[in-house]
Design a protein around this motif. Structure first.
Motif, mmCIF file in Angstrom:
data_model
loop_
_atom_site.group_PDB
_atom_site.id
_atom_site.type_symbol
_atom_site.label_atom_id
_atom_site.label_comp_id
_atom_site.label_asym_id
_atom_site.label_seq_id
_atom_site.Cartn_x
_atom_site.Cartn_y
_atom_site.Cartn_z
ATOM 1 N N VAL A 91 -0.800 -6.599 -7.226
ATOM 2 C CA VAL A 91 -1.026 -5.539 -6.237
ATOM 3 C C VAL A 91 -1.985 -6.054 -5.172
ATOM 4 C CG1 VAL A 91 -1.860 -3.198 -5.842
ATOM 5 C CG2 VAL A 91 -0.690 -3.753 -7.978
ATOM 6 N N LEU A 96 -3.746 -0.870 -0.472
ATOM 7 C CA LEU A 96 -3.236 0.151 -1.387
ATOM 8 C C LEU A 96 -3.491 1.555 -0.865
ATOM 9 C CD1 LEU A 96 -1.796 0.524 -4.094
ATOM 10 C CD2 LEU A 96 -4.045 0.544 -5.205
ATOM 11 N N THR A 99 -0.814 3.168 1.284
ATOM 12 C CA THR A 99 0.423 3.656 0.674
ATOM 13 C C THR A 99 0.304 5.109 0.223
ATOM 14 O OG1 THR A 99 -0.166 2.934 -1.580
ATOM 15 C CG2 THR A 99 0.910 1.316 -0.148
ATOM 16 N N PHE A 106 5.290 1.480 -0.976
ATOM 17 C CA PHE A 106 4.678 0.882 -2.167
ATOM 18 C C PHE A 106 5.125 -0.559 -2.390
ATOM 19 C CE2 PHE A 106 4.968 5.507 -3.071
ATOM 20 C CZ PHE A 106 3.610 5.778 -3.052
ATOM 21 N N ALA A 110 3.242 -4.777 -3.431
ATOM 22 C CA ALA A 110 3.529 -5.293 -4.776
ATOM 23 C C ALA A 110 4.320 -6.592 -4.660
ATOM 24 C CB ALA A 110 4.310 -4.266 -5.593
ATOM 25 N N VAL A 193 -0.444 0.642 -8.258
ATOM 26 C CA VAL A 193 0.581 1.303 -7.449
ATOM 27 C C VAL A 193 0.882 2.690 -7.982
ATOM 28 C CG1 VAL A 193 3.006 1.207 -6.758
ATOM 29 C CG2 VAL A 193 1.614 -0.857 -6.640
ATOM 30 N N GLN A 197 0.960 6.307 -6.079
ATOM 31 C CA GLN A 197 2.115 7.205 -6.151
ATOM 32 C C GLN A 197 1.692 8.596 -6.610
ATOM 33 O OE1 GLN A 197 4.471 4.761 -8.791
ATOM 34 N NE2 GLN A 197 5.794 4.060 -7.128
#
Length: 492
Positions: A91, A96, A99, A106, A110, A193, A197
């Protein structure tokens, strides 16, 4: 049919073995061995010790900055590389936060391990195992692993062993909760990640729920109150991204509730303490201008709908993001290895664990022992990346000198010890503004900037640090798409 009869014979012959042994036989992985196991009691199978005419095996625990940089630098002609990690990608953590609000997708942050080190998916003796390491036996040169399972529908976890010639522990750290009640149950961290999310889904859910008829004014304000605990770079950058999202997208697409959504950043001390006073004051000014409310206080308790501060005040929230630093993981705490101040795995100047032959540790899970006279390095990506590069060069050197196999590097000269030089810090504060400090320390002389030009440097620097050209392309396209069409607010 002939193949069906053979399949039945194989299934019958292996019925008494453990589930992983059956699976490994059926998939014809001849490198896995169950030698020296009692015929009656089922024992975990795995990768046995390498022979003298085979390439030595390097086992890497973890796929973060340190482990990924190490695997990238290892020479697959010298070693078989085996990675054990609960995720099959690295990651890119500096991006980050972007996102969470749809600035980036995402997949842009990654990077699959098989792209970082292609031999993992192509070389006969190299593997990636989606598993957690549960124990390390330094006397027998073995690691004990357990496969990752998710949900109720998945099969039972399989246990297996891997023999190593060289072991690199790069398992990282976990978010620090300081033992505060309710943090793990109600807060969302921002390290993986799946964390991003979860934040994105929760944020968009609250936006849609607050627009439902019958919701009270008080409940709307609670649902749309985003609280960030921790004033480090991660917390500040997320607060900046969130305030941008509110001003640029929420005000246009959720006009009915645009006046209810707010962001609060809670920090016990000064925000961005690694920056000097001038840059910190600029960050405070920009965050406040963007609508972020700064609260100085210590969280005492976390409840389902509000945070209790040490002065007794309550802060209601609909989304709580916890970003207060990291600490040793339960796995690191369980290892019977020397520990550095703070509970990390203790290492010497060459990143070796001095009490265990052929064992190294890098990244957030390691720290210099007090006997080295060196301070424990901060848990930063640039520290982990440099340690990974240094150790890859060291192991390649050892392999070329014939010390790759177990217990054969005792008499070899490891060369110059690891030296870390800080190259600076950067953080974005939203609305095309950022901080850039390229000095060795806050007191040293050098370049320190704030404003739009710093934001341009911040984006350019991180774009060049993205691991692959594939992901760099994704990031650029996402930035362009967001600037033209706005952020993606789909709740997938």
């Amino acid at each position: 049919m002939f193949w069906c009869r053979n399949f039945i014979k194989i299934s019958t012959a292996t019925k008494a073995k453990s589930p992983i042994t059956t699976n490994l036989i059926l998939t014809s992985l001849s490198h896995f061995s169950t030698a020296n196991q009692p015929p009656v009691a089922a024992q975990p199978s795995g990768l046995g010790p390498t022979k003298g005419d085979e390439k030595p095996r390097v086992v890497v625990l973890g796929s973060g900055w340190a482990g990924s940089r190490l695997m990238k630098g290892l020479d697959p002609k010298l070693y078989d590389i085996v990675c054990v990690s609960p995720r099959n990608h690295m990651v890119f953590t500096p991006l980050l936060a972007s996102t969470c609000v749809g600035t980036l997708e995402f997949r842009s942050v990654a990077e699959p391990i098989s792209r970082i080190q292609p031999s993992i998916s192509s070389a006969p003796g190299s593997y990636f195992f989606l598993a957690n390491c549960t124990a390390v036996n330094t006397e027998t040169h073995e690691v004990h692993c357990e496969t990752v399972t998710e949900g109720d529908q998945t099969s039972e976890a399989w246990k297996f062993k891997i023999s190593y010639d060289k072991l690199v522990i790069a398992s990282g750290a976990q978010a620090s909760t300081f033992g505060i009640h309710g943090v793990k149950e109600h807060a969302v961290f921002l390290r993986e990640v799946h964390h991003a999310q979860a934040i994105r889904r929760k944020l968009l859910l609250n936006l849609m729920l607050s627009d439902v008829p019958g919701i009270s004014e008080e409940e709307k304000r609670r649902l749309l109150h985003c609280v960030v605990v921790g004033g480090g770079p991660t917390g500040v950058e997320f607060s900046g991204e969130l305030s941008d999202f509110i001003r640029s997208d929420v005000h246009q697409r959720y006009t009915h509730v645009k006046d209810y959504i707010h962001v609060t950043l809670i920090e016990a001390n000064d925000i961005l303490s690694s920056f000097d006073d001038r840059l910190r004051h600029y960050a405070i000014k920009q965050l406040t201008k963007s609508g972020v409310r700064l609260v100085r206080g210590t969280v005492k308790d976390v409840r389902p709908e509000n945070v209790i501060l040490s002065d007794g005040s309550e802060v209601p929230y609909g989304l709580l993001v916890w970003s207060t630093g990291v600490g040793p993981s339960p796995f690191v705490n369980s290892l019977r290895l020397p520990k550095s101040p703070g509970g990390r795995i203790g290492i010497d100047e060459w990143l070796r664990v001095p009490t265990a032959q052929d064992v190294f540790s890098i990244g957030d899970c390691s720290g210099f022992l007090e006997s080295t006279g060196k301070p424990v390095l901060p848990a930063l990506a640039q520290v982990a990346e440099r340690q990974g590069k240094y150790l890859a060069d060291q192991l390649n050197k050892i392999g070329k000198e014939g010390g790759g196999h177990a217990n054969r590097a005792k008499a070899l000269d490891f060369g110059d010890p690891f030296e870390y030089k800080h190259v600076g810090s950067m953080a974005t504060v939203g609305r095309f503004k950022a901080l850039v400090d390229l000095r060795q320390s806050k007191e040293a002389k050098g370049v320190s900037l704030a404003g739009f030009f710093s934001w341009f440097i911040w984006r350019s620097a991180y774009l060049t640090r993205v691991v692959s050209w594939r992901n760099r392309f994704y990031v650029v396209i996402n930035w362009l798409t967001t600037s033209v069409f706005g952020r993606d607010i789909s709740r997938l």
